[in-house]
Motif scaffolding. Structure first.
Motif, mmCIF file in Angstrom:
data_model
loop_
_atom_site.group_PDB
_atom_site.id
_atom_site.type_symbol
_atom_site.label_atom_id
_atom_site.label_comp_id
_atom_site.label_asym_id
_atom_site.label_seq_id
_atom_site.Cartn_x
_atom_site.Cartn_y
_atom_site.Cartn_z
ATOM 1 N N ASP A 73 16.446 1.253 -6.504
ATOM 2 C CA ASP A 73 17.860 1.635 -6.472
ATOM 3 C C ASP A 73 18.217 2.182 -7.847
ATOM 4 O OD1 ASP A 73 20.614 1.870 -6.479
ATOM 5 O OD2 ASP A 73 20.963 0.007 -5.378
ATOM 6 N N PRO A 74 18.445 3.508 -7.960
ATOM 7 C CA PRO A 74 18.714 4.110 -9.264
ATOM 8 C C PRO A 74 19.925 3.535 -9.979
ATOM 9 C CG PRO A 74 18.278 5.794 -7.601
ATOM 10 C CD PRO A 74 18.455 4.507 -6.875
ATOM 11 N N GLU A 75 20.803 2.873 -9.225
ATOM 12 C CA GLU A 75 22.017 2.311 -9.818
ATOM 13 C C GLU A 75 21.870 0.825 -10.115
ATOM 14 O OE1 GLU A 75 23.898 4.744 -10.596
ATOM 15 O OE2 GLU A 75 22.644 6.050 -9.356
ATOM 16 N N ARG A 76 20.702 0.270 -9.867
ATOM 17 C CA ARG A 76 20.478 -1.154 -10.137
ATOM 18 C C ARG A 76 19.097 -1.314 -10.777
ATOM 19 N NH1 ARG A 76 22.671 -4.116 -4.555
ATOM 20 N NH2 ARG A 76 24.781 -3.241 -4.611
ATOM 21 N N LEU A 77 19.031 -0.952 -12.041
ATOM 22 C CA LEU A 77 17.773 -0.964 -12.764
ATOM 23 C C LEU A 77 17.883 -1.800 -14.031
ATOM 24 C CD1 LEU A 77 16.933 2.845 -12.554
ATOM 25 C CD2 LEU A 77 15.815 1.024 -11.245
ATOM 26 N N ILE A 78 16.757 -2.369 -14.442
ATOM 27 C CA ILE A 78 16.667 -2.999 -15.757
ATOM 28 C C ILE A 78 16.132 -1.947 -16.726
ATOM 29 C CG2 ILE A 78 15.639 -4.844 -17.118
ATOM 30 C CD1 ILE A 78 17.528 -5.849 -14.952
ATOM 31 N N ILE A 79 16.867 -1.675 -17.781
ATOM 32 C CA ILE A 79 16.488 -0.661 -18.770
ATOM 33 C C ILE A 79 16.392 -1.320 -20.133
ATOM 34 C CG2 ILE A 79 17.125 1.543 -19.833
ATOM 35 C CD1 ILE A 79 18.797 2.160 -17.354
ATOM 36 N N ILE A 105 13.867 9.203 -10.126
ATOM 37 C CA ILE A 105 13.912 8.099 -9.164
ATOM 38 C C ILE A 105 14.880 8.427 -8.029
ATOM 39 C CG2 ILE A 105 14.556 5.673 -8.846
ATOM 40 C CD1 ILE A 105 13.531 5.149 -11.687
ATOM 41 N N ARG A 106 16.016 9.014 -8.367
ATOM 42 C CA ARG A 106 16.979 9.417 -7.325
ATOM 43 C C ARG A 106 16.333 10.416 -6.369
ATOM 44 N NH1 ARG A 106 20.498 9.820 -11.994
ATOM 45 N NH2 ARG A 106 21.877 7.990 -12.067
ATOM 46 N N ARG A 107 15.611 11.366 -6.912
ATOM 47 C CA ARG A 107 14.923 12.347 -6.074
ATOM 48 C C ARG A 107 13.870 11.667 -5.200
ATOM 49 N NH1 ARG A 107 10.241 16.175 -8.234
ATOM 50 N NH2 ARG A 107 9.648 17.186 -6.294
ATOM 51 N N PHE A 108 13.159 10.700 -5.778
ATOM 52 C CA PHE A 108 12.079 10.027 -5.067
ATOM 53 C C PHE A 108 12.584 9.252 -3.856
ATOM 54 C CE2 PHE A 108 8.702 6.697 -4.798
ATOM 55 C CZ PHE A 108 7.622 7.544 -4.574
ATOM 56 N N LEU A 140 0.815 -1.214 0.000
ATOM 57 C CA LEU A 140 0.000 0.000 0.000
ATOM 58 C C LEU A 140 0.854 1.272 0.000
ATOM 59 C CD1 LEU A 140 -2.796 1.154 -0.134
ATOM 60 C CD2 LEU A 140 -2.966 0.979 2.358
ATOM 61 N N PRO A 141 1.892 1.389 0.861
ATOM 62 C CA PRO A 141 2.756 2.570 0.750
ATOM 63 C C PRO A 141 3.407 2.690 -0.630
ATOM 64 C CG PRO A 141 3.149 1.454 2.835
ATOM 65 C CD PRO A 141 2.268 0.561 2.027
ATOM 66 N N ALA A 142 3.812 1.548 -1.201
ATOM 67 C CA ALA A 142 4.414 1.593 -2.535
ATOM 68 C C ALA A 142 3.391 2.045 -3.573
ATOM 69 C CB ALA A 142 4.972 0.218 -2.908
ATOM 70 N N SER A 143 2.141 1.602 -3.432
ATOM 71 C CA SER A 143 1.098 1.977 -4.384
ATOM 72 C C SER A 143 0.805 3.467 -4.323
ATOM 73 C CB SER A 143 -0.172 1.172 -4.086
ATOM 74 O OG SER A 143 -1.156 1.405 -5.060
ATOM 75 N N LEU A 144 0.714 4.015 -3.114
ATOM 76 C CA LEU A 144 0.522 5.460 -2.969
ATOM 77 C C LEU A 144 1.719 6.219 -3.525
ATOM 78 C CD1 LEU A 144 -0.984 5.408 0.612
ATOM 79 C CD2 LEU A 144 -2.162 6.308 -1.385
ATOM 80 N N GLY A 145 2.908 5.719 -3.226
ATOM 81 C CA GLY A 145 4.111 6.365 -3.733
ATOM 82 C C GLY A 145 4.185 6.324 -5.245
ATOM 83 N N ASN A 146 3.815 5.182 -5.817
ATOM 84 C CA ASN A 146 3.834 5.061 -7.270
ATOM 85 C C ASN A 146 2.883 6.043 -7.921
ATOM 86 O OD1 ASN A 146 4.332 3.529 -9.884
ATOM 87 N ND2 ASN A 146 2.127 3.335 -9.661
ATOM 88 N N ASN A 147 1.746 6.278 -7.286
ATOM 89 C CA ASN A 147 0.783 7.239 -7.827
ATOM 90 C C ASN A 147 1.400 8.632 -7.917
ATOM 91 O OD1 ASN A 147 -2.130 7.505 -8.639
ATOM 92 N ND2 ASN A 147 -2.063 9.079 -7.038
ATOM 93 N N ILE A 148 2.166 8.987 -6.908
ATOM 94 C CA ILE A 148 2.841 10.289 -6.897
ATOM 95 C C ILE A 148 3.966 10.315 -7.913
ATOM 96 C CG2 ILE A 148 4.265 11.847 -5.486
ATOM 97 C CD1 ILE A 148 2.616 10.754 -3.048
ATOM 98 N N LEU A 149 4.699 9.212 -8.003
ATOM 99 C CA LEU A 149 5.852 9.163 -8.901
ATOM 100 C C LEU A 149 5.452 9.246 -10.367
ATOM 101 C CD1 LEU A 149 8.927 8.696 -9.294
ATOM 102 C CD2 LEU A 149 8.428 6.233 -9.314
#
Length: 432
Positions: free
Chosen positions: A417-423, A342-345, A275-284
């Motif tokens: 983790d901004p330095e460990r992402l799949i792009i 993402i770094r800012r988030f 739930l915290p991740a879902s709310l955060g994702n909405n903002i992001l």
């Protein structure tokens, strides 16, 4: 001031007082809620036998089997089955995901017995006629050929494979051309014989039918389905987050737009972090004009046709990802701007205003999502699938209001983790 639901509205949400849950002696779980403001009824449900059980050389078998269930049964051939549905304006369909074969349908309340009888014959007595299997195979191969030329589909497919290496979540539920070609009618029969069981089946019925009548009707058509438990109950293994950033491009000649997916693991659906991740994702990357990412990447920089984030949560893990459609010339800059957001988030809490607006949005959309029988049926099915409790919807507004800025930051740091992402990008071949 943040808008909230009144106590009366909270109490009117589906809950233990008006949801009936019964487990039949053969293991089928039935959930039902009456709604006599509508003349229709919706059914929804699943059987616990998805693509998790596909052999490696026959990926797509569960999905093939699901789609073949309505191609002919012991009591109806293909035409008769569909005419039975169309004659009363009803619908029924099947599909598959990693964990389950799902089904859904709707009809007038008076036609619920017919709908349940058709459901029963499809799941218990499919005959997999050879000509229909071959027609279906041709359709599936055509869909896979179209998928291979779709930048968004190919980016997502490659992203999943990299995020979930050697894992059921990383394999295509629809299979691949070579695996679908290898599937024979006998494989469909064997899959059905091995994994279709009443134990673990969930059936939700919502509409203008009393609960006791629903239970009686379901018991009449499915209560005599007896079968021994499946020989195996496959466990989905845990997943480790990426150890470093991995970048891959899928070249698709003759395309003019590049589709981009950037992300990592997210929480599973019934984890406290969800739930915290879902709310955060909405903002992001969701709220308003696609959140912070849409504001920065699309509105201010003009680097993307769209840019948004999503949180996809399943039984043992999930993904937290950002999707964008960009001009190929803007790809590298768009990637860097997204990583900066993402770094800012993960470096500072969201603002009080952002959290308050998102909480109001989550709470306000809840009753809207439950206005239809289909919306209620989907909610009840998820409550059972993820063991959320019959009072989940009534507890939901309070749970949303209890989430803090600090919790969102903590969860974001745990997963992003901004330095460990799949792009992954898919589109015109990269130059140079």
């Amino acid at each position: 001031m943040m808008a909230t639901l009144s106590p009366a509205t909270w109490r009117s949400l589906p809950g233990p007082e008006d949801i009936t849950r019964v487990e039949l002696p053969n293991g089928i779980v039935v959930l039902t809620r009456s709604n006599f403001n509508s003349s229709s009824v919706v059914i929804n449900g699943y059987l616990p036998c998805g693509s998790l059980y596909d052999p490696p050389d026959k990926l797509g078998l569960a999905g093939f089997t699901a789609r073949a269930l309505m191609r002919g049964t012991a009591r109806y051939d293909f035409q008769a089955l569909h005419e039975a549905l169309e004659s009363v304006g009803a619908s029924l369909g099947f599909s598959a995901n990693v964990h389950t074969i799902t089904f859904g349908g709707r009809a007038l309340a008076e036609d619920l017995p017919l709908l349940l009888n058709l459901l029963s014959t499809c799941v218990r007595e499919p005959t997999f006629p050879h000509d229909q299997v071959e027609r279906l195979r041709a359709q599936l191969l055509t869909s896979l050929a179209i998928r291979a030329q779709d930048p968004a589909e190919m980016a997502e497919l490659t992203f999943d494979a990299l995020l979930f290496p050697d894992h059921p979540y990383g394999r295509s539920e629809d299979g691949y051309p070579e695996t679908v070609k290898s599937i024979r009618r006998e494989d469909l029969e064997a899959f059905h014989r091995a994994y279709f069981r009443p134990q673990g089946m969930v059936l939700v019925v919502v509409g203008a039918v009393a609960a006791e009548e629903v239970i009686a009707q379901v018991n009449a058509v499915l209560g005599n389905w007896l079968a021994t438990p499946a020989d195996e109950n496959r466990i989905v293994p845990p997943v480790a987050p990426p150890r470093q950033t991995v970048r891959q491009h899928v070249p698709l000649p003759d395309k003019v737009q590049t589709e981009l997916v950037i992300g990592t693991l997210g929480p599973k659906r019934n984890h406290p972090d969800y739930l915290p991740a879902s709310l955060g994702n909405n903002i992001l990357g969701q709220f308003g004009m696609m959140g912070r990412i849409g504001e920065v990447v699309r509105e201010k920089a003009g680097l993307a046709y769209y840019a948004m984030s999503s949180l996809n949560a399943w039984m043992v893990a999930g993904s937290w990802e950002v999707n964008a459609g960009v001009n190929p010339a803007n790809l590298d800059r768009a990637i860097e701007l997204i990583r900066e957001e993402i770094r800012r988030f993960v470096s500072e809490p969201v603002t009080e205003e952002e959290l308050s607006d998102t909480q109001a949005h989550f709470i306000g959309r809840l009753p809207l999502s439950l206005e239809s029988n289909a919306g209620v049926a989907g909610a009840l099915l998820n409550m059972e699938r993820f063991q959320l409790g019959l009072d989940y919807l009534q507890r939901y507004p309070q749970q949303v209001l209890a989430v803090t800025r600090e919790q969102i930051l903590e969860v974001a740091r745990r997963y992003l983790d901004p330095e460990r992402l799949i792009i992954v990008s898919a589109g015109p071949p990269a130059e140079g």
